[in-house]
Write an enzyme that holds these catalytic residues in place. Structure first.
Site, PDB file in Angstrom:
ATOM      1  CG  HIS A 127      -3.400   9.152  -0.353  1.00  0.00           C
ATOM      2  ND1 HIS A 127      -4.108  10.085   0.390  1.00  0.00           N
ATOM      3  CD2 HIS A 127      -4.174   8.032  -0.374  1.00  0.00           C
ATOM      4  CE1 HIS A 127      -5.238   9.539   0.799  1.00  0.00           C
ATOM      5  NE2 HIS A 127      -5.307   8.294   0.363  1.00  0.00           N
ATOM      6  CG  HIS A 163      -1.850   1.096   1.354  1.00  0.00           C
ATOM      7  ND1 HIS A 163      -1.778   2.039   2.350  1.00  0.00           N
ATOM      8  CD2 HIS A 163      -2.919   1.437   0.582  1.00  0.00           C
ATOM      9  CE1 HIS A 163      -2.763   2.910   2.208  1.00  0.00           C
ATOM     10  NE2 HIS A 163      -3.468   2.567   1.139  1.00  0.00           N
TER      11      HIS A 163
END
Ligand code: G3P
Ligand code: CA
Length: 293
Positions: free
Chosen positions: A85, A43
């Site tokens: 992100h 991740h």
């Protein structure tokens, strides 16, 4: 996954058909969409150990046996796809403001590593100081076809043309196969519109619909049928799901990849419930859990 592999081998050897078993295991390893293959998704890279969405974090994810490197996408003012992100630069760089308001050249001046050293002193490294924000193309050039990429279209409504640019890059680097099982990438998004757009442009790319639940997760048969029309799987926050939810998703043959699972106890519980993979900031921990059986 290791448990499945060894079970297949033992069973087949017992029945005198080891050759068949080896073929079966090999096919499973080659097809990451095989439901028996538990996917370890790094991740934002191995972002528990290194600054998220930097080359060192992706390298560590690869070293720690992540099956996929997860890349969140934002788009610069001049239309370049970068790995980040947040829509804003503030949390993970020393810049400020929205990505969409800066050119790639401007974003390349920023330090995308020092924040990590300040926030996580026990994992801090001098090498992280001054790291650049990578473009999607730089990530692909670093790992080529030896890695698989689990790419998220972030805030696609903010970035017209994001999906077209993404597919252009994936095609240029030959990461899309002749069918979903041979694809080097999975594309994920919280936006059904973004995924459907990709599906219309190229239906050989496996897609995962992300869902964020703020209360105990419920999903209807109608929703599952709708998702199955364009997606191979679903990804959701693991904290709101239970065994019944997992079984319901699996009953529609959808893969299920909860996020973001960092503790071994949670990994074990989810595997017991039947998930087919998960996102983790600590791919080494998931690898250890998968080796337990
Ligand atoms: O893509 C799975 C997971 O990463 C979704 O949440 O906010 O970490 O991108 P987020
Ligand atoms: Ca993500």
């Amino acid at each position: 996954m290791k448990k499945v592999v060894s079970s297949v081998l033992v069973a087949a050897t017992m029945f005198g058909n080891a050759h068949f078993a080896v073929q079966e295991v090999s096919a499973m390893e080659k097809n990451p969409l095989n439901e028996k293959k538990i996917l370890n998704v790094a991740h934002r890279g191995a972002s528990g150990y290194a600054p998220e969405h930097t080359i060192p974090a992706y390298e560590l994810g690869d070293q720690q046996k992540g099956d996929y490197v997860e890349v969140d996408l934002q788009m610069t003012k001049d239309g370049e796809l970068i790995a980040m992100h947040d829509e804003e630069l503030d949390r993970t760089t020393n810049g400020s403001g929205y990505v969409k308001d800066y050119t790639l050249e401007e974003i390349k001046q920023l330090d995308a590593g020092s924040w990590f050293n300040d926030r996580y002193p026990s994992y801090a490294k001098d090498d992280y100081i001054g790291l650049q924000v990578p473009t999607l193309e730089e990530v692909i050039e670093r790992f080529g076809r030896s890695a698989r990429y689990y790419i998220e279209t972030k805030s696609p409504e903010v970035y017209p043309g994001m999906e077209e640019r993404l597919l252009e890059i994936l095609e240029a680097y030959k990461l899309i196969g002749p069918n979903p099982a041979s694809s080097q990438v999975i594309i994920q998004s919280f936006s059904p519109e973004s995924l459907k757009k990709v599906h219309e442009m190229n239906n050989d790319i496996p897609l995962v619909q992300l869902i964020s639940y703020s209360s105990p997760a419920e999903i209807t048969e109608e929703e599952l049928v709708e998702y199955s029309e364009y997606a191979v799987g679903l990804g959701m926050n693991y904290t709101q799901i239970d065994r019944e939810y997992v079984e319901k998703v699996r009953s529609h043959n959808l893969l299920i990849h909860p996020y973001t699972v960092n503790e071994k106890e949670d990994m074990r519980k989810l595997l017991e419930w039947g998930v087919t993979g998960m996102f983790t900031n600590f791919p080494d921990r998931l690898e250890e859990v998968l080796k337990e059986n």
